[in-house]
Scaffold this active site. Structure first.
Site, PDB file in Angstrom:
ATOM      1  N   CYS A  24      -1.575  12.116  -8.613  1.00  0.00           N
ATOM      2  CA  CYS A  24      -2.585  12.052  -7.541  1.00  0.00           C
ATOM      3  C   CYS A  24      -3.327  13.367  -7.344  1.00  0.00           C
ATOM      4  CB  CYS A  24      -1.933  11.612  -6.242  1.00  0.00           C
ATOM      5  SG  CYS A  24      -1.190   9.991  -6.378  1.00  0.00           S
ATOM      6  N   HIS A  46      -6.286  13.436  -0.061  1.00  0.00           N
ATOM      7  CA  HIS A  46      -5.828  12.344  -0.919  1.00  0.00           C
ATOM      8  C   HIS A  46      -5.404  11.188  -0.014  1.00  0.00           C
ATOM      9  CE1 HIS A  46      -3.873   9.908  -3.777  1.00  0.00           C
ATOM     10  NE2 HIS A  46      -2.640  10.242  -3.438  1.00  0.00           N
ATOM     11  N   ASN A  68      -4.356   3.705  -2.417  1.00  0.00           N
ATOM     12  CA  ASN A  68      -4.111   4.969  -3.106  1.00  0.00           C
ATOM     13  C   ASN A  68      -4.623   4.846  -4.542  1.00  0.00           C
ATOM     14  OD1 ASN A  68      -3.093   7.177  -4.469  1.00  0.00           O
ATOM     15  ND2 ASN A  68      -1.033   7.034  -3.606  1.00  0.00           N
TER      16      ASN A  68
HETATM   17  N1  ACO Z   1       6.408  -5.038   2.959  1.00  0.00           N
HETATM   18  C1  ACO Z   1       7.356  -5.213   3.886  1.00  0.00           C
HETATM   19  N2  ACO Z   1       8.446  -4.423   3.971  1.00  0.00           N
HETATM   20  C2  ACO Z   1       8.575  -3.422   3.091  1.00  0.00           C
HETATM   21  C3  ACO Z   1       7.598  -3.177   2.109  1.00  0.00           C
HETATM   22  C4  ACO Z   1       6.491  -4.036   2.060  1.00  0.00           C
HETATM   23  N3  ACO Z   1       5.488  -3.887   1.155  1.00  0.00           N
HETATM   24  N4  ACO Z   1       7.994  -2.100   1.376  1.00  0.00           N
HETATM   25  C5  ACO Z   1       9.148  -1.687   1.897  1.00  0.00           C
HETATM   26  N5  ACO Z   1       9.502  -2.467   2.925  1.00  0.00           N
HETATM   27  C6  ACO Z   1      10.688  -2.367   3.778  1.00  0.00           C
HETATM   28  C7  ACO Z   1      11.819  -1.592   3.118  1.00  0.00           C
HETATM   29  O1  ACO Z   1      12.564  -2.438   2.281  1.00  0.00           O
HETATM   30  C8  ACO Z   1      12.583  -1.114   4.324  1.00  0.00           C
HETATM   31  O2  ACO Z   1      13.384  -2.183   4.798  1.00  0.00           O
HETATM   32  P1  ACO Z   1      14.853  -1.889   5.431  1.00  0.00           P
HETATM   33  O3  ACO Z   1      14.588  -1.032   6.653  1.00  0.00           O
HETATM   34  O4  ACO Z   1      15.327  -3.256   5.759  1.00  0.00           O
HETATM   35  O5  ACO Z   1      15.616  -1.176   4.371  1.00  0.00           O
HETATM   36  C9  ACO Z   1      11.509  -0.867   5.374  1.00  0.00           C
HETATM   37  O6  ACO Z   1      10.347  -1.598   4.938  1.00  0.00           O
HETATM   38  C10 ACO Z   1      11.149   0.607   5.546  1.00  0.00           C
HETATM   39  O7  ACO Z   1      10.934   1.182   4.252  1.00  0.00           O
HETATM   40  P2  ACO Z   1      10.591   2.725   4.074  1.00  0.00           P
HETATM   41  O8  ACO Z   1      10.492   3.033   2.621  1.00  0.00           O
HETATM   42  O9  ACO Z   1      11.514   3.549   4.919  1.00  0.00           O
HETATM   43  O10 ACO Z   1       9.144   2.756   4.736  1.00  0.00           O
HETATM   44  P3  ACO Z   1       8.232   3.984   5.062  1.00  0.00           P
HETATM   45  O11 ACO Z   1       7.920   3.985   6.477  1.00  0.00           O
HETATM   46  O12 ACO Z   1       8.757   5.262   4.451  1.00  0.00           O
HETATM   47  O13 ACO Z   1       6.896   3.607   4.291  1.00  0.00           O
HETATM   48  C11 ACO Z   1       5.741   4.257   2.236  1.00  0.00           C
HETATM   49  C12 ACO Z   1       6.907   3.478   2.866  1.00  0.00           C
HETATM   50  C13 ACO Z   1       4.458   3.634   2.747  1.00  0.00           C
HETATM   51  C14 ACO Z   1       5.821   4.149   0.742  1.00  0.00           C
HETATM   52  C15 ACO Z   1       5.796   5.733   2.685  1.00  0.00           C
HETATM   53  O14 ACO Z   1       7.112   6.226   2.530  1.00  0.00           O
HETATM   54  C16 ACO Z   1       4.849   6.626   1.922  1.00  0.00           C
HETATM   55  O15 ACO Z   1       3.657   6.540   2.068  1.00  0.00           O
HETATM   56  N6  ACO Z   1       5.369   7.578   1.132  1.00  0.00           N
HETATM   57  C17 ACO Z   1       4.565   8.626   0.474  1.00  0.00           C
HETATM   58  C18 ACO Z   1       3.707   8.097  -0.647  1.00  0.00           C
HETATM   59  C19 ACO Z   1       3.002   9.256  -1.328  1.00  0.00           C
HETATM   60  O16 ACO Z   1       2.431  10.125  -0.686  1.00  0.00           O
HETATM   61  N7  ACO Z   1       3.049   9.321  -2.650  1.00  0.00           N
HETATM   62  C20 ACO Z   1       2.470  10.448  -3.362  1.00  0.00           C
HETATM   63  C21 ACO Z   1       1.225  10.106  -4.012  1.00  0.00           C
HETATM   64  S1  ACO Z   1       1.392   8.769  -5.165  1.00  0.00           S
HETATM   65  C22 ACO Z   1       1.263   9.408  -6.820  1.00  0.00           C
HETATM   66  O17 ACO Z   1       1.354  10.569  -7.074  1.00  0.00           O
HETATM   67  C23 ACO Z   1       1.114   8.404  -7.970  1.00  0.00           C
END
Ligand code: ACO
Length: 319
Positions: free
Chosen positions: A112, A246, A276
């Site tokens: 990214c 980003h 993203n």
């Molecule tokens: N729909 C419904 N529920 C979901 C989904 C979905 N699509 N995905 C995950 N869940 C559930 C999980 O299973 C979990 O359930 P549980 O509590 O029963 O275990 C719950 O939702 C919470 O999951 P988390 O992973 O804790 O959710 P979080 O609030 O952290 O959000 C996310 C996830 C959006 C991915 C976030 O962590 C994020 O944005 N992370 C950073 C991403 C990023 O910046 N990446 C770098 C750039 S990408 C690159 O370089 C290619």
């Protein structure tokens, strides 16, 4: 000698995939995706449409915006993690489509942060006098490396391309670039479809992310980086006109705005429309804000990104 942004452009593939479309594909909901990420829809390529196609269209738009001809470009650099082929690199493919011959053309992979890395490198070439006009692109077809059965990642990403033309100038332009990486975090975010490493049995060739852990490191690292950018340039919080981040997660973006004491009205958000798009997200957000008249000539911009590697980068720009 400095490099200034002479023109910008972007391109999105036609097909739109909404959160509601994804509800029919995996166990997710529009509400979950919107509240956790800010994403409402994303664009995805059609069969037979490749990263170099998106990069080409964005490049044409940037060249036109700069009021120059393709032949005026003497340096091409594409940030991408989803190249059409192992080689020729996407820079060469774009160069050929633009009818340019003989200039250096290459791509670099920094996930990214790819566009910020490409911008930082191209800036050096322009400042050093080795390039008069550089085409810098961020282009991705993330949909090709997504596991469409994995709800934790497939809802996050989209395809697109953004481009800028840099040209030599007597005043900045690009005032300061900050790039960093730390390979210790390689297992938190990666795509297993290697060239010299084959995917493990059952793992498939897709992007994997421990989102929660990536989130924490992203906020901490980006926070430290924006502080450093301000510090090194003698700027107070609030002096930046526009934050162009980003577009990975609206909560990460809000944390950066808060750290910079910037109201969200001063932050360019495209995540709701594009998801993203990895290396394409920053140049597309920049182009969007220039096109709709928010970013004007003379404004002070902070571009920043964080991604797989981990890699990160920022650029302070007087537009
Ligand atoms: N729909 C419904 N529920 C979901 C989904 C979905 N699509 N995905 C995950 N869940 C559930 C999980 O299973 C979990 O359930 P549980 O509590 O029963 O275990 C719950 O939702 C919470 O999951 P988390 O992973 O804790 O959710 P979080 O609030 O952290 O959000 C996310 C996830 C959006 C991915 C976030 O962590 C994020 O944005 N992370 C950073 C991403 C990023 O910046 N990446 C770098 C750039 S990408 C690159 O370089 C290619």
């Amino acid at each position: 000698m400095y490099a200034r942004i002479a023109g910008t452009g972007m391109y999105l593939p036609e097909r739109v995939l909404t959160n509601f479309d994804l509800e029919a594909m995996v166990d997710t909901s529009d509400e979950w995706i919107r509240t956790r990420t800010g994403i409402e829809r994303r664009h995805v390529v059609a069969d037979g449409e490749f990263t170099s196609d998106l990069a080409y269209h964005a490049s044409r738009a940037a060249i036109e915006d700069a009021g120059i001809e393709p032949g005026d470009i003497d340096f091409i650099l594409v940030g991408t993690t989803t190249p059409d082929l192992i080689f020729p690199n996407v820079g060469c493919l774009v160069q050929e489509r633009l009818g340019i011959h003989g200039t250096p053309a290459f791509s670099l992979e920094a996930a990214c942060s790819g566009f910020l890395y490409a911008l930082g490198v191209a800036d050096q070439f322009v400042r050093g006098g080795q390039a008069k006009r550089a085409l810098v692109v961020g282009a991705e077809t993330m949909s090709r490396i997504i596991d469409w059965t994995d709800r934790e990642t497939c809802v996050l990403f989209g395809d697109g391309a953004g481009a800028v033309v840099l040209e030599q100038a007597e005043t900045p332009g690009i005032m300061y670039s900050n790039l960093g990486s730390d390979g210790r975090y390689r297992d938190l975010l990666y795509a297993a479809n290697g060239v010299s490493v084959l995917p493990k049995e059952g793992e498939g060739a897709a992007l994997r992310m421990k989102g929660n852990e990536v989130f924490k490191v992203a906020v901490k690292t980006l926070g430290g980086m924006v502080d450093e950018v301000l510090d090194k340039n003698g700027l107070e919080k609030g002096e930046i006109d526009w934050l162009i981040p980003h577009q990975a997660n609206i909560r990460i973006i809000q944390a950066m705005a808060k750290r910079l004491r910037m109201p969200m009205e001063r932050v360019i958000l495209t995540i709701q429309e594009h998801g993203n798009t990895s290396a394409a997200s920053v140049p597309m957000a920049l182009d969007t804000a220039i096109r709709d008249g928010r970013v004007k000539r003379g404004d002070l911009l902070l571009l920043e990104a964080f991604g797989g590697g981990f890699t990160w980068g920022a650029s302070l720009v007087r537009y």
